[in-house]
Design an enzyme around this catalytic site. Structure first.
Site, PDB file in Angstrom:
ATOM      1  N   CYS A   7      -2.297   2.624   9.101  1.00 28.25           N
ATOM      2  CA  CYS A   7      -3.301   1.641   8.695  1.00 28.25           C
ATOM      3  C   CYS A   7      -4.509   1.659   9.616  1.00 28.25           C
ATOM      4  CB  CYS A   7      -2.696   0.235   8.680  1.00 28.25           C
ATOM      5  SG  CYS A   7      -1.534  -0.060   7.344  1.00 28.25           S
ATOM      6  N   HIS A  47       0.847  -1.184   0.000  1.00 27.86           N
ATOM      7  CA  HIS A  47       0.000   0.000   0.000  1.00 27.86           C
ATOM      8  C   HIS A  47       0.888   1.240   0.000  1.00 27.86           C
ATOM      9  CE1 HIS A  47      -3.962  -1.743   1.883  1.00 27.86           C
ATOM     10  NE2 HIS A  47      -4.093  -1.593   0.585  1.00 27.86           N
TER      11      HIS A  47
END
Length: 269
Positions: free
Chosen positions: A261, A167
């Site tokens: 996250c 990511h």
């Protein structure tokens, strides 16, 4: 540097587990200490609130062990929310939980047609009003054009090439209205050139910083909350005038995530 109060959305890791492997950090044979994960998450919440930020919470749902990684559920700019559409079936039901929360709060919610994983692969640089968007592992680059249309912001596509940094938020973070930090080798050669041109004064992280999830952080323009393991990154931040705020999220790292996250920023403009 003047800190700016933020609004964040987090989700308690009540059902956190590593039941499957959809990134290189996950090992389905690993046993997770849920109580320890919750305690570490609560320490993160306390750190955010002590900095003056407001923490909102999303109710965790059984059967969705990755819901703690709330950043992946959507991406908001100026009151408009571009929803997520997860690549892997194990996480796809999370999108509906996020949509329900945002709609209940009166946000303008845009349902996506393309695969994207929210703030996992989108970052907003307030000064230029620019969205940085990652692709290569999770988000479909067609989602970048869709996000640009939904949010009315220019989107710069950046190709991720190292599966350990699957990511964008594992390889790049926004430090203030004009400044980012990133790990160059996580990106393709062309994307590295783009980042150098757009952000010539960026803080450059090294591999050790990235592996310690030092870029998976949140900043209020002065204070940078980051994984306690990332001591080298903390030193770099200090040298640039920022105040690092280390938080131990080692249990959650077993799922391939850390500070950022766990946090979706709520940008109402």
């Amino acid at each position: 540097m003047t800190a700016r109060v933020r609004n964040y959305l987090l989700c308690r890791p009540r059902h956190f587990a590593v039941e499957y492997a959809i990134n290189p950090w996950m090992d389905a044979t690993t046993e997770v200490d849920v109580d320890r994960a919750i305690a570490q998450w609560e320490t993160l919440v306390t750190a955010l609130e002590r900095l003056g930020h407001t923490v909102h919470t999303l109710e965790p749902e059984p059967g969705l062990p990755d819901m703690v990684f709330a950043a992946n559920g959507a991406f908001s700019v100026d009151g408009v929310v571009y929803g997520a559409r997860f690549r892997y079936p194990q996480r796809q039901a999370e999108a509906a939980a996020h949509e329900k929360w945002y709609r209940a709060g009166g946000w303008e919610f845009i349902t996506p047609g393309e695969i994207n994983e929210g703030e996992g692969d989108f970052a907003y640089v307030t000064g230029p009003g620019l969205v940085l968007a990652g692709y290569g592992f999770r988000t479909d680059p067609r989602g970048h054009a869709e996000a640009a249309e939904a949010l009315g912001r220019p989107v710069v596509s950046l190709k991720l090439t190292d599966p350990r940094f699957y990511h964008l938020d594992t390889a790049l973070t926004v430090l203030d209205d004009e400044t980012i930090a990133y790990y160059p080798d996580a990106f393709s050669a062309g994307s590295q050139t783009i980042l150098r041109r757009l952000f010539p004064t960026a803080l450059l992280a090294d591999e050790a910083d990235a592996l310690a999830f030092g870029l998976n952080s949140v900043s209020d323009n002065r204070n940078v909350v980051l994984n306690a393991e990332a001591t080298g990154m903390a030193e770099k931040l200090l040298a640039r005038g920022y105040t690092p705020v280390p938080v131990d999220l080692s249990e959650l790292k077993l799922g391939g995530g850390s500070v950022k996250c766990c946090i979706a920023e709520l940008r109402k403009g």
